[in-house]
Design an enzyme around this catalytic site. Sequence first.
Site, PDB file in Angstrom:
ATOM      1  N   GLY A  98      37.523-130.664  33.691  1.00 34.85           N
ATOM      2  CA  GLY A  98      36.123-130.864  33.367  1.00 34.85           C
ATOM      3  C   GLY A  98      35.481-129.565  32.902  1.00 34.85           C
ATOM      4  O   GLY A  98      35.990-128.471  33.176  1.00 34.85           O
ATOM      5  N   CYS A  99      34.366-129.677  32.215  1.00 28.38           N
ATOM      6  CA  CYS A  99      33.740-128.476  31.644  1.00 28.38           C
ATOM      7  C   CYS A  99      33.185-127.560  32.742  1.00 28.38           C
ATOM      8  O   CYS A  99      33.458-126.347  32.746  1.00 28.38           O
ATOM      9  CB  CYS A  99      32.659-128.854  30.644  1.00 28.38           C
ATOM     10  SG  CYS A  99      31.402-130.002  31.253  1.00 28.38           S
ATOM     11  N   TYR A 100      32.424-128.095  33.688  1.00 26.22           N
ATOM     12  CA  TYR A 100      31.907-127.258  34.781  1.00 26.22           C
ATOM     13  C   TYR A 100      33.045-126.685  35.640  1.00 26.22           C
ATOM     14  O   TYR A 100      33.035-125.490  35.960  1.00 26.22           O
ATOM     15  CB  TYR A 100      30.949-128.049  35.664  1.00 26.22           C
ATOM     16  CG  TYR A 100      29.631-128.415  35.042  1.00 26.22           C
ATOM     17  CD1 TYR A 100      28.683-127.439  34.712  1.00 26.22           C
ATOM     18  CD2 TYR A 100      29.299-129.746  34.807  1.00 26.22           C
ATOM     19  CE1 TYR A 100      27.459-127.786  34.159  1.00 26.22           C
ATOM     20  CE2 TYR A 100      28.074-130.100  34.259  1.00 26.22           C
ATOM     21  CZ  TYR A 100      27.155-129.117  33.928  1.00 26.22           C
ATOM     22  OH  TYR A 100      25.947-129.462  33.397  1.00 26.22           O
ATOM     23  N   THR A 115      35.956-125.941  34.739  1.00 28.42           N
ATOM     24  CA  THR A 115      36.651-124.898  33.985  1.00 28.42           C
ATOM     25  C   THR A 115      36.037-123.536  34.260  1.00 28.42           C
ATOM     26  O   THR A 115      36.741-122.553  34.539  1.00 28.42           O
ATOM     27  CB  THR A 115      36.614-125.207  32.478  1.00 28.42           C
ATOM     28  OG1 THR A 115      37.381-126.391  32.221  1.00 28.42           O
ATOM     29  CG2 THR A 115      37.186-124.058  31.664  1.00 28.42           C
TER      30      THR A 115
END
Length: 311
Positions: free
Chosen positions: A114-116, A118
């Site tokens: 996921g972006c967060y 990461t």
Amino acid sequence: MAARIFIDGAAGTTGLEIHQRLSGRTDVVLHRLPDELRKDRNARREALNICDIAILCLPDDAAREAVGMIDPASNVRVIDASSAHRVTEGWTYGFPEIYGRAAIRRARFVSNPGCYPTGFLALVAPLVREGLLPADWPYSVHAVSGYSGGGNALIDRFESEGDLAWRGYGYAMGHKHLAEMQTHAGLAHPPLFAPAVIDAMRGMVVEVPLPLRAMPRAATAPELRSALSVHYRESRVVSVVEGETPQELLLRRGAAPWDGMELFILGEMANDQVRLVARLDNLGKGASGAAVQSLNLMLGCDEIRGLQLSA
């Protein structure tokens, strides 16, 4: 021979950006369904089973359904960009800087981070693994993302409501990213996660504040910086920013796509208050760029092929 790639969910934001990064490459052939067949179960099943690698850009339930459509006896490999399999046994977490490139090269099933998570994991996971930060500390994560991270519905909302500048969410707690953050950082407790979306299409800042003096078994700020610098010294995607502490960090509305990530260790070294900060593109290293990086490793080619690394 060129590898046959099927992007299931190619019309969504992540799928479109993956397609852009792969367009023009001679080592892959992109298989696309006509618009009228994109949701046809039989057409999807056929496409999933004739490709070499399927990239799933779907909601979680649809991603699980897609995996179930693949013949277990086939050689089809999968990159799942949803959150459906990020802590599932048998899936390799697609973060080569944390788990190693070899693990992704040989994996059949890869879950895209996921972006967060990461940003959080890039900062915390190596330090916990090396024993420089305690695994049982109650960490907090403060983060803002471009509104593209919320999918087409949120994109439409931000672009149609001219006065919407900031959207905080996750107040009910139990956000789906928590298990991913806790598991892959090796933490005893899930972090306290405070996400928000801002009036910018793309971009992300993830921050982890550390009161080092109050933390048992925590290293000093210079030791943390040194350890992260060593960990990422060979990466062409993730960089640790050295030098003078910046007065501010910026996200710009008109930012171009970017697949890199910058890490900062900021704060007053004298009183041991430190802010670990990651800056990245939520659609780049936080989504599509990460998927292409994993794809490259699975294909056995240069991991940064097709990535956009000039900020």
